[in-house]
Design a protein around this motif. Structure first.
Motif, PDB file in Angstrom:
ATOM      1  N   LEU B 141       0.827  -1.200   0.000  1.00  0.00           N
ATOM      2  CA  LEU B 141       0.000   0.000   0.000  1.00  0.00           C
ATOM      3  C   LEU B 141       0.862   1.251   0.000  1.00  0.00           C
ATOM      4  O   LEU B 141       1.928   1.278   0.627  1.00  0.00           O
ATOM      5  CB  LEU B 141      -0.845   0.065   1.278  1.00  0.00           C
ATOM      6  CG  LEU B 141      -2.047  -0.844   1.432  1.00  0.00           C
ATOM      7  CD1 LEU B 141      -2.631  -0.661   2.830  1.00  0.00           C
ATOM      8  CD2 LEU B 141      -3.100  -0.525   0.387  1.00  0.00           C
ATOM      9  N   LEU B 142       0.366   2.283  -0.654  1.00  0.00           N
ATOM     10  CA  LEU B 142       0.879   3.631  -0.458  1.00  0.00           C
ATOM     11  C   LEU B 142      -0.270   4.407   0.169  1.00  0.00           C
ATOM     12  O   LEU B 142      -1.364   4.457  -0.407  1.00  0.00           O
ATOM     13  CB  LEU B 142       1.298   4.280  -1.776  1.00  0.00           C
ATOM     14  CG  LEU B 142       1.936   5.660  -1.601  1.00  0.00           C
ATOM     15  CD1 LEU B 142       3.369   5.525  -1.089  1.00  0.00           C
ATOM     16  CD2 LEU B 142       1.930   6.441  -2.911  1.00  0.00           C
ATOM     17  N   VAL B 143      -0.028   4.961   1.336  1.00  0.00           N
ATOM     18  CA  VAL B 143      -1.093   5.699   1.997  1.00  0.00           C
ATOM     19  C   VAL B 143      -0.664   7.148   2.164  1.00  0.00           C
ATOM     20  O   VAL B 143       0.518   7.456   2.302  1.00  0.00           O
ATOM     21  CB  VAL B 143      -1.464   5.090   3.371  1.00  0.00           C
ATOM     22  CG1 VAL B 143      -1.894   3.646   3.207  1.00  0.00           C
ATOM     23  CG2 VAL B 143      -0.335   5.209   4.361  1.00  0.00           C
ATOM     24  N   ALA B 144      -1.642   8.019   2.137  1.00  0.00           N
ATOM     25  CA  ALA B 144      -1.376   9.444   2.307  1.00  0.00           C
ATOM     26  C   ALA B 144      -2.562  10.064   3.018  1.00  0.00           C
ATOM     27  O   ALA B 144      -3.704   9.613   2.856  1.00  0.00           O
ATOM     28  CB  ALA B 144      -1.167  10.114   0.951  1.00  0.00           C
ATOM     29  N   VAL B 145      -2.268  11.064   3.793  1.00  0.00           N
ATOM     30  CA  VAL B 145      -3.355  11.836   4.391  1.00  0.00           C
ATOM     31  C   VAL B 145      -2.961  13.302   4.341  1.00  0.00           C
ATOM     32  O   VAL B 145      -1.842  13.672   4.684  1.00  0.00           O
ATOM     33  CB  VAL B 145      -3.680  11.362   5.826  1.00  0.00           C
ATOM     34  CG1 VAL B 145      -2.461  11.343   6.712  1.00  0.00           C
ATOM     35  CG2 VAL B 145      -4.791  12.193   6.429  1.00  0.00           C
ATOM     36  N   ALA B 146      -3.880  14.105   3.824  1.00  0.00           N
ATOM     37  CA  ALA B 146      -3.682  15.547   3.762  1.00  0.00           C
ATOM     38  C   ALA B 146      -4.667  16.176   4.726  1.00  0.00           C
ATOM     39  O   ALA B 146      -5.855  15.849   4.700  1.00  0.00           O
ATOM     40  CB  ALA B 146      -3.918  16.057   2.349  1.00  0.00           C
ATOM     41  N   GLN B 147      -4.179  17.061   5.562  1.00  0.00           N
ATOM     42  CA  GLN B 147      -5.080  17.646   6.562  1.00  0.00           C
ATOM     43  C   GLN B 147      -4.752  19.101   6.819  1.00  0.00           C
ATOM     44  O   GLN B 147      -3.614  19.535   6.658  1.00  0.00           O
ATOM     45  CB  GLN B 147      -5.007  16.846   7.870  1.00  0.00           C
ATOM     46  CG  GLN B 147      -3.665  16.860   8.565  1.00  0.00           C
ATOM     47  CD  GLN B 147      -3.564  17.903   9.675  1.00  0.00           C
ATOM     48  OE1 GLN B 147      -4.570  18.535  10.029  1.00  0.00           O
ATOM     49  NE2 GLN B 147      -2.362  18.098  10.219  1.00  0.00           N
ATOM     50  N   GLY B 148      -5.752  19.843   7.193  1.00  0.00           N
ATOM     51  CA  GLY B 148      -5.547  21.236   7.526  1.00  0.00           C
ATOM     52  C   GLY B 148      -6.859  21.876   7.920  1.00  0.00           C
ATOM     53  O   GLY B 148      -7.917  21.243   7.899  1.00  0.00           O
ATOM     54  N   ALA B 149      -6.759  23.153   8.283  1.00  0.00           N
ATOM     55  CA  ALA B 149      -7.957  23.869   8.713  1.00  0.00           C
ATOM     56  C   ALA B 149      -8.664  24.533   7.536  1.00  0.00           C
ATOM     57  O   ALA B 149      -9.767  25.051   7.688  1.00  0.00           O
ATOM     58  CB  ALA B 149      -7.586  24.920   9.759  1.00  0.00           C
ATOM     59  N   GLY B 150      -8.044  24.517   6.358  1.00  0.00           N
ATOM     60  CA  GLY B 150      -8.611  25.205   5.204  1.00  0.00           C
ATOM     61  C   GLY B 150      -9.595  24.345   4.430  1.00  0.00           C
ATOM     62  O   GLY B 150     -10.083  23.324   4.914  1.00  0.00           O
ATOM     63  N   ASP B 151      -9.834  24.758   3.188  1.00  0.00           N
ATOM     64  CA  ASP B 151     -10.816  24.072   2.339  1.00  0.00           C
ATOM     65  C   ASP B 151     -10.327  22.671   1.974  1.00  0.00           C
ATOM     66  O   ASP B 151      -9.235  22.503   1.409  1.00  0.00           O
ATOM     67  CB  ASP B 151     -11.044  24.898   1.065  1.00  0.00           C
ATOM     68  CG  ASP B 151     -11.987  24.194   0.109  1.00  0.00           C
ATOM     69  OD1 ASP B 151     -13.136  23.956   0.491  1.00  0.00           O
ATOM     70  OD2 ASP B 151     -11.538  23.841  -0.994  1.00  0.00           O
ATOM     71  N   ALA B 152     -11.148  21.685   2.266  1.00  0.00           N
ATOM     72  CA  ALA B 152     -10.728  20.291   2.087  1.00  0.00           C
ATOM     73  C   ALA B 152     -10.522  19.939   0.622  1.00  0.00           C
ATOM     74  O   ALA B 152      -9.584  19.215   0.269  1.00  0.00           O
ATOM     75  CB  ALA B 152     -11.766  19.363   2.718  1.00  0.00           C
ATOM     76  N   ASN B 153     -11.377  20.464  -0.244  1.00  0.00           N
ATOM     77  CA  ASN B 153     -11.243  20.129  -1.665  1.00  0.00           C
ATOM     78  C   ASN B 153      -9.945  20.675  -2.248  1.00  0.00           C
ATOM     79  O   ASN B 153      -9.297  20.033  -3.068  1.00  0.00           O
ATOM     80  CB  ASN B 153     -12.444  20.661  -2.457  1.00  0.00           C
ATOM     81  CG  ASN B 153     -13.682  19.817  -2.223  1.00  0.00           C
ATOM     82  OD1 ASN B 153     -13.579  18.614  -2.004  1.00  0.00           O
ATOM     83  ND2 ASN B 153     -14.836  20.449  -2.239  1.00  0.00           N
ATOM     84  N   THR B 154      -9.599  21.885  -1.808  1.00  0.00           N
ATOM     85  CA  THR B 154      -8.356  22.472  -2.309  1.00  0.00           C
ATOM     86  C   THR B 154      -7.152  21.660  -1.838  1.00  0.00           C
ATOM     87  O   THR B 154      -6.246  21.351  -2.613  1.00  0.00           O
ATOM     88  CB  THR B 154      -8.228  23.932  -1.800  1.00  0.00           C
ATOM     89  OG1 THR B 154      -9.376  24.661  -2.223  1.00  0.00           O
ATOM     90  CG2 THR B 154      -6.955  24.578  -2.324  1.00  0.00           C
ATOM     91  N   VAL B 155      -7.167  21.305  -0.570  1.00  0.00           N
ATOM     92  CA  VAL B 155      -6.058  20.517  -0.025  1.00  0.00           C
ATOM     93  C   VAL B 155      -5.953  19.184  -0.764  1.00  0.00           C
ATOM     94  O   VAL B 155      -4.864  18.746  -1.158  1.00  0.00           O
ATOM     95  CB  VAL B 155      -6.260  20.291   1.490  1.00  0.00           C
ATOM     96  CG1 VAL B 155      -5.212  19.322   2.028  1.00  0.00           C
ATOM     97  CG2 VAL B 155      -6.197  21.612   2.232  1.00  0.00           C
ATOM     98  N   GLN B 156      -7.084  18.561  -0.981  1.00  0.00           N
ATOM     99  CA  GLN B 156      -7.080  17.257  -1.660  1.00  0.00           C
ATOM    100  C   GLN B 156      -6.530  17.381  -3.069  1.00  0.00           C
ATOM    101  O   GLN B 156      -5.699  16.583  -3.509  1.00  0.00           O
ATOM    102  CB  GLN B 156      -8.500  16.706  -1.707  1.00  0.00           C
ATOM    103  CG  GLN B 156      -8.600  15.428  -2.525  1.00  0.00           C
ATOM    104  CD  GLN B 156     -10.028  14.953  -2.664  1.00  0.00           C
ATOM    105  OE1 GLN B 156     -10.727  14.832  -1.677  1.00  0.00           O
ATOM    106  NE2 GLN B 156     -10.446  14.701  -3.890  1.00  0.00           N
ATOM    107  N   ARG B 157      -6.995  18.387  -3.781  1.00  0.00           N
ATOM    108  CA  ARG B 157      -6.551  18.544  -5.173  1.00  0.00           C
ATOM    109  C   ARG B 157      -5.045  18.764  -5.245  1.00  0.00           C
ATOM    110  O   ARG B 157      -4.343  18.128  -6.035  1.00  0.00           O
ATOM    111  CB  ARG B 157      -7.290  19.731  -5.802  1.00  0.00           C
ATOM    112  CG  ARG B 157      -6.923  19.968  -7.273  1.00  0.00           C
ATOM    113  CD  ARG B 157      -7.586  21.233  -7.807  1.00  0.00           C
ATOM    114  NE  ARG B 157      -7.128  22.397  -7.062  1.00  0.00           N
ATOM    115  CZ  ARG B 157      -7.954  23.229  -6.435  1.00  0.00           C
ATOM    116  NH1 ARG B 157      -9.249  23.038  -6.438  1.00  0.00           N
ATOM    117  NH2 ARG B 157      -7.455  24.265  -5.785  1.00  0.00           N
ATOM    118  N   GLU B 158      -4.547  19.630  -4.388  1.00  0.00           N
ATOM    119  CA  GLU B 158      -3.113  19.921  -4.436  1.00  0.00           C
ATOM    120  C   GLU B 158      -2.293  18.713  -3.986  1.00  0.00           C
ATOM    121  O   GLU B 158      -1.214  18.459  -4.517  1.00  0.00           O
ATOM    122  CB  GLU B 158      -2.804  21.149  -3.569  1.00  0.00           C
ATOM    123  CG  GLU B 158      -3.466  22.431  -4.054  1.00  0.00           C
ATOM    124  CD  GLU B 158      -3.060  22.813  -5.478  1.00  0.00           C
ATOM    125  OE1 GLU B 158      -1.935  22.437  -5.897  1.00  0.00           O
ATOM    126  OE2 GLU B 158      -3.866  23.444  -6.182  1.00  0.00           O
TER     127      GLU B 158
END
Lengths: 481, 179
Positions: B141-158
């Protein structure tokens, strides 16, 4: 000067490569052994094997062997008895004469390869111990790949009859069946649970009519829960109504947990899978290193410890042997090994010792395939119980341990079978492709009441029936061979 | 315009295909730069991975990526959202998380898996959004998690764009090979 340095370097390289080459298994080479010897073999139709269960059935001894799925090269080996390609399932072998095992029947399992198919787990109970079973019958509980548990009447082991099926699952694994009550702890993947494997408890005292008792798991695994999901179940072992404990092993090669559960509270407590109800029967947990999982949790209660014989208290100890499972080929993970926990004070279980095969004793990380522990024998027959344990160690074969002092377990024998033309390769990724080696992969082990040791191979090399020799026999109190 | 062209170029160059909800997100208006930071979590059963902090459009967001070698579902891969809950390392950030919606299929490079959005309650009580990603390559598996207080869609896309970069693809291949 330069020539001498080059010569020395070449010699060193040659010595290293020769040493590694010397450990490589080749077809036709003899087995490697110490205080154990081969009695008989069965090729099991070159099917990848998992759980062997040996049952004394009338005046015969029958080995029931669960299989993993097929391989990429041979998804469904041909059964020479039928002439048909059959998905790996259950091999049934008459081992009354262990020198001449007689293959009786192959029962096909779920279509699929490796861990995705087959019928890897199998347990056997006599009907006479089951309150609503036919007292003259023998029953087999097996998994059917990842999708179901099945109960078969195997009174005639050459002609099994399917009598019940518990289906609709997303996974199965290493179940336990109490032969004196019929209570079965089925390792299942209930579709609505958040984990791949949890426990479904059934009353199979009437094998044809399974009665569900409850679902069980660690809080956080139940339907509707949120947050972190605890590591999945590998398998339980119950001490039945007398011992009133069930020892659950969670994890495979990481984040293992030994969970000690009050059997009566488990069976009779509130059944709704709420966090409180799941916690209610738990007595304690022993979290293991993040590097190791708990494949087998084998209880050995009330063991007299010679070293403590003169002590006012604690002369006997309750011990659980925990066996991790190695997963990755060629030592691609932390070492998976064997641990001994003292659970005498149940609320404070403590690791007291460990055992591993010394890697350098066979350069096992270079041999190919998995190196590390996988499973132990689970028979509690007096011949070996609390005296010796047998550990399947993949490319290091089976290892015989003197466990009479579980604070200081000691290896007293081993057997690494020869590979055959059927032995399957094991590969690791390398830059631009993969590299494969062929080595024995002793997967699981069981013993019978006579003292024979049965080991089976994950890489399709079949069944090897062994016996102890030399000093190892004395450890078990067996007569000199 | 240059940003749109760059996304198209990346998609063509690296075979990026449908990425579930990612495709539904509006195009970014400004660029992101992921700066590598130290792996912030204590040692657990898996070797540590790589961690990054976003500057630019997803400023402050963090991305954690690692290989998990030895995954049992060799044939089925990441089969369902429960699998993402279990493996995507969301629990390293906070054990208190809940999925906010069903997940979606995602492809990054040649790997396929699932992506799912979560709401996190951080140890200090603040709320963050996270996107957990689990991709399979055979038994790994390759796993990743992106997290932050900002817009989730933007974080996910980037984050997904960053995972498609040649540098990250090369690293992921090596990590999954155990190199």
């Amino acid at each position: 000067m330069f020539r001498r340095v080059s010569l020395a370097a070449a010699l060193v390289l040659f010595a290293c490569s020769t040493a590694a080459e010397a450990q490589k298994q080749t077809v036709g080479a003899p087995p490697e052994a110490s205080n154990m010897k081969l009695v008989g073999t069965s090729d099991l139709q070159a099917r990848s094997a998992y759980q062997p269960t040996i049952h004394h059935q009338g005046d015969r001894w029958i080995a029931y062997i669960g299989h993993h799925g097929g391989t990429d090269d041979v998804p469904a080996p041909v059964n020479p008895m039928t002439g048909k390609a059959e998905s790996n399932g259950t091999s049934i072998v008459d081992v009354t004469d262990p020198a001449r095992p007689k293959y009786l029947r192959h029962l096909p399992g779920q279509e699929g390869k490796y861990e995705s198919g087959g019928a890897q787990m199998v347990r056997i109970c006599d009907g006479k111990g089951l309150s609503k079973g036919d007292p003259n019958a023998v029953y087999m509980l097996r998994t059917f790949g990842s999708e179901a548990h099945e109960i078969w009447n195997v009174t005639d082991p050459a002609s099994p009859v399917l009598i019940a099926r518990i289906g609709g699952l997303k996974d199965t694994h290493k179940s336990w069946w109490e032969c004196d009550t019929g209570i079965a702890y089925l390792v299942s993947g209930a579709p609505d649970w958040r984990t791949r494997r949890m426990t479904q408890i059934y009353d199979l005292s009437d094998p044809a009519h399974p009665q569900k008792i409850r679902d069980f798991g660690l809080p956080g695994q139940e339907p509707g829960s949120t947050g972190a999901v605890p590591t999945e179940l590998h398998g339980p072992i119950s001490t039945g109504p007398d011992g009133n404990r069930v020892y659950f092993g969670y994890g495979t090669n990481k984040g293992g947990i030994l969970q000690i559960v009050d059997r009566d509270k488990l069976l009779n407590g509130a059944k709704e899978p709420t966090p409180d109800n799941l916690r209610y029967p738990e007595i304690s947990r022993l979290p293991m290193s993040a590097f190791n999982g708990a494949h087998t949790t084998f209880p050995m209660l009330d063991m007299p410890i010679a070293e403590f014989a003169e002590d006012k208290d604690g002369k006997t100890r309750d011990i659980v042997m925990i066996v991790d499972e190695a997963i990755l080929n060629e030592c691609g993970e932390a070492r998976q090994m064997v641990w001994f926990a003292d659970v005498t004070t149940e609320t404070r279980p403590t690791m007291i010792s460990s055992y591993t095969v010394p890697e350098a004793s066979g350069q096992f990380c270079q041999r190919g395939g998995r190196f590390g522990s996988h499973s132990s024998n689970e028979s509690m027959a007096p011949v070996y119980y609390k005296k010796m344990a047998f550990i399947a160690f993949f490319n290091a074969g089976v290892r015989a341990l003197d466990i009479r002092d579980p604070y200081h377990p000691k290896e007293v024998g081993y057997f690494i079978p020869s590979i055959t033309s059927a032995t399957d390769k094991r590969c690791i990724p390398i830059e631009g492709g993969e590299r494969c080696k062929v080595a024995i992969q002793t997967n699981n082990v069981e013993t019978d009441d006579r003292g024979y040791i049965y080991i089976v191979d994950r890489a399709n090399t079949g069944l090897h029936i062994l016996e102890l020799t030399g000093p190892a026999r004395a450890v078990a109190g067996l007569p000199k061979g | 315009m240059r940003r749109v062209a760059m996304i198209a170029g990346l998609a063509i160059a690296f075979g990026a295909s449908a990425v579930g909800a990612y495709q539904l997100a509006p195009p970014a208006q400004e660029s992101a730069h992921w700066r590598e930071i130290a792996w912030p979590f204590p040692r657990d059963g898996w070797p540590g991975g790589r961690a990054f902090r976003c500057d630019g459009v997803c400023v402050g967001a963090e991305l954690y990526v690692r290989a998990k070698r030895g995954f049992c579902n060799c044939d089925t891969g990441v089969a369902d959202d429960d699998e993402v809950d279990r493996v995507a390392d969301i629990d390293l950030i906070s054990p208190r998380f809940a999925a906010v919606a069903a997940g979606a299929i995602v492809r990054v490079s040649a790997m396929q898996g699932r992506i799912r959005h979560y709401g996190l309650v951080m140890p200090d009580g603040t709320r963050h959004a996270a996107a957990g990603i689990a991709l399979s390559r055979r038994c790994d598996l390759l796993v990743a998690v992106a997290q932050g207080a900002g817009d989730a869609n933007t974080v996910q896309r980037e984050a997904l764009l960053f995972l498609e970069t040649p540098e990250m693809r090369t690293w992921a291949t090596a990590a999954l090979d155990g190199r």
